[in-house]
Write an enzyme that holds these catalytic residues in place. Structure first.
Site, PDB file in Angstrom:
ATOM      1  N   HIS A  36       0.849  -1.192   0.000  1.00  0.00           N
ATOM      2  CA  HIS A  36       0.000   0.000   0.000  1.00  0.00           C
ATOM      3  C   HIS A  36       0.875   1.229   0.000  1.00  0.00           C
ATOM      4  CE1 HIS A  36      -3.460   2.535   0.841  1.00  0.00           C
ATOM      5  NE2 HIS A  36      -2.665   3.205   1.652  1.00  0.00           N
ATOM      6  N   SER A  51      -7.578   3.309   9.478  1.00  0.00           N
ATOM      7  CA  SER A  51      -8.321   3.374   8.224  1.00  0.00           C
ATOM      8  C   SER A  51      -7.608   2.576   7.129  1.00  0.00           C
ATOM      9  CB  SER A  51      -8.465   4.856   7.827  1.00  0.00           C
ATOM     10  OG  SER A  51      -8.923   5.000   6.509  1.00  0.00           O
ATOM     11  N   ASP A 102     -15.291   2.325   7.839  1.00  0.00           N
ATOM     12  CA  ASP A 102     -14.234   3.263   7.452  1.00  0.00           C
ATOM     13  C   ASP A 102     -14.749   4.264   6.436  1.00  0.00           C
ATOM     14  OD1 ASP A 102     -11.456   4.273   7.111  1.00  0.00           O
ATOM     15  OD2 ASP A 102     -11.777   3.482   5.094  1.00  0.00           O
ATOM     16  N   LYS A 150      -8.563  -1.627   5.656  1.00  0.00           N
ATOM     17  CA  LYS A 150      -8.853  -1.964   4.256  1.00  0.00           C
ATOM     18  C   LYS A 150      -7.932  -3.065   3.750  1.00  0.00           C
ATOM     19  CE  LYS A 150      -8.930   2.534   3.444  1.00  0.00           C
ATOM     20  NZ  LYS A 150      -9.396   3.906   3.402  1.00  0.00           N
ATOM     21  N   ARG A 161     -14.805  12.456   8.876  1.00  0.00           N
ATOM     22  CA  ARG A 161     -13.547  13.121   9.272  1.00  0.00           C
ATOM     23  C   ARG A 161     -13.199  14.232   8.292  1.00  0.00           C
ATOM     24  NH1 ARG A 161      -9.806   8.394   8.792  1.00  0.00           N
ATOM     25  NH2 ARG A 161      -8.196   9.959   9.076  1.00  0.00           N
TER      26      ARG A 161
HETATM   27  N1  URA Z   1      -6.062   7.258   3.478  1.00  0.00           N
HETATM   28  C1  URA Z   1      -6.965   6.445   4.039  1.00  0.00           C
HETATM   29  O1  URA Z   1      -7.287   5.414   3.488  1.00  0.00           O
HETATM   30  N2  URA Z   1      -7.479   6.775   5.227  1.00  0.00           N
HETATM   31  C2  URA Z   1      -7.140   7.892   5.872  1.00  0.00           C
HETATM   32  O2  URA Z   1      -7.651   8.131   6.950  1.00  0.00           O
HETATM   33  C3  URA Z   1      -6.213   8.748   5.282  1.00  0.00           C
HETATM   34  C4  URA Z   1      -5.670   8.403   4.084  1.00  0.00           C
END
Ligand code: URA
Ligand code: CA
Length: 433
Positions: free
Chosen positions: A82, A183, A161, A187, A168
């Protein structure tokens, strides 16, 4: 349990239990707990932080809020990568066939680009015929057969999320390390990763502008991985300029092919080999990082990695001629040079501005519904640290219309050219295990 008490507990610096965090995330996913209470809670976390146990519980609660991809029928350790977001970040398209050639199963779920950031699926679709509409069975079969497959996002992954990230965004609580770390990691875990290699970008063009913040985020994610039994390694890499030279779909595919041939940009090649070597170690295909690094270099030198790219493209309907002859990739009708306005040395290239320019040319989507032009984009011809003369080309716009002067001006402004000489930037700042 009452949400108001849990907000107060966090506001006063208390530590929330797994049960309390599960209560919050389950309640929020079902909309039993309203946005305004989650907003207050997120702000309390912003100011008071979370312990690594709390962050791990939050991550797992979000992972379990929706579907989880089941990759158990795929043999081997599924190592995912990632990046916290780069412009012209072609790494995935190079890394995937490269580590697959080393025997690491790459079962990748990818997305399309939005705004100034590109998406792996869009880039791959600049190969004529290539598609990501595989059934789950074909996806699993291809990974077992060729070690690599890419599928579009489907199912209902991490709905908590999605909801919380949206909230947010409008409550000034994005910039909280526990919230960002959970977050991202939720994923990756929901997508089926056994082990994770993270590329945390730092610099003016990155989400984490300072090196200290990037390190803190990286450590938080590595801690989550440890708590949840997913080996995680984070690399902190530079984003004071775009990676490589190409920003744009087919331009990046060409750059990926060049790199798999051993003729790619130095920075992109080195970052790919570094990330890839960690993936190979986590996947158990080499004992040491140095062995893994040499193995990957050899897979490029021998042409095996390029061969895997061809198999992968063919298996998903793409024509492989473009890999032998990248001139057959979609090409923009106009090429417009951007030149240096003054003599000097390049100190920075604002990656985000270059990404926006590429989007304005048509390479990216201003909104989810926009269509894109796979051929257009920006090719840098100079990088940070290099000297330039006034009038010398610093970038080339690949455009589908003749008049792109406003975009050219934007590119020019993205370059900071100064009198004093400047060093090439450090590419890899740190590695966190
Ligand atoms: N990328 C994400 O997937 N989540 C966040 O909170 C910030 C950046
Ligand atoms: Ca690039």
């Amino acid at each position: 349990m009452r949400m108001v008490d849990l907000i107060a507990k966090k506001r006063d610096g208390g530590i929330l239990s797994k049960q309390e965090i599960d209560f919050i995330i389950k309640g929020y996913t079902k909309s039993d707990i309203p946005d305004y209470q989650l907003s207050a809670w997120a702000m309390a976390i912003y100011f008071k932080g979370m312990t690594s146990e709390e962050v791990a519980h939050l991550t797992m609660a979000m992972t379990l809020s929706g579907d989880m991809v089941n990759l158990s029928e795929i043999e081997g350790v599924k190592v995912d990568k990632h990046s916290t977001g780069g412009v012209g970040d072609t790494t995935t398209i190079i890394l995937a066939p490269l580590v697959a050639a080393a025997g690491i199963p790459v079962a990748k779920m990818s997305g399309r680009g939005l705004g100034h950031t590109g998406g792996t699926i869009d880039k791959l679709e600049s190969i004529p015929g290539f598609h990501v509409e595989l059934t789950p069975e074909e996806f699993i079969h291809n990974v077992n057969e060729f070690k690599i497959a890419v599928i579009g996002q489907s199912g209902n992954l991490t709905p908590a999320d999605k909801k919380l990230y949206g909230l947010r965004d409008v409550t000034a609580t994005v910039d909280s390390i526990p919230l960002i770390a959970s977050s991202i990691m939720s994923k990756k875990i929901a997508a089926g990763a056994d082990a994770i290699v993270l590329d945390v970008k730092t610099g003016a063009g990155a989400f984490m502008k300072s090196l200290d913040d990037a390190k803190a985020l990286a450590s938080a994610m590595v801690d989550i991985g440890r708590e949840l039994g997913r080996h995680t390694v984070a690399i902190i890499s530079d984003m004071s300029q775009p990676l490589g030279y190409a920003v744009g779909n087919s331009l990046e595919i060409r750059e990926a092919i060049d790199t798999l041939r051993g003729q790619g940009p130095e920075d992109l090649t080195r970052l790919v080999l570094t990330l890839g070597a960690h993936m190979v170690v986590l996947g158990g295909k080499a004992d040491t990082y140095d062995q893994a690094y040499s193995l990957l270099e050899e897979l490029i030198r021998s042409g095996k990695a390029l061969e895997v790219l061809k198999q992968f493209v063919a298996a998903q309907g793409g024509t492989t001629d473009v890999i032998d002859d990248p001139d057959k990739l979609p090409k923009a009708p106009y090429q417009v040079s951007v030149t240096a306005p003054v003599d000097g040395y390049i100190h920075a290239i604002q990656a985000e501005e270059i990404g926006i320019a590429a989007m304005l040319l048509g390479a990216g989507r201003p909104t989810k519904e926009s269509s894109i032009d796979l051929a257009v984009g920006v090719m840098l011809t100079k990088k940070v640290g290099q000297a330039v003369r006034q009038g010398e080309t610093i970038a080339i716009l690949h455009a589908n219309q003749e008049n792109v002067s406003a975009i050219a001006a934007k590119i020019e402004q993205a370059f900071s050219i100064q009198n004093e000489a400047c060093e090439e930037p450090v590419l890899i700042y740190d590695i966190i295990h």
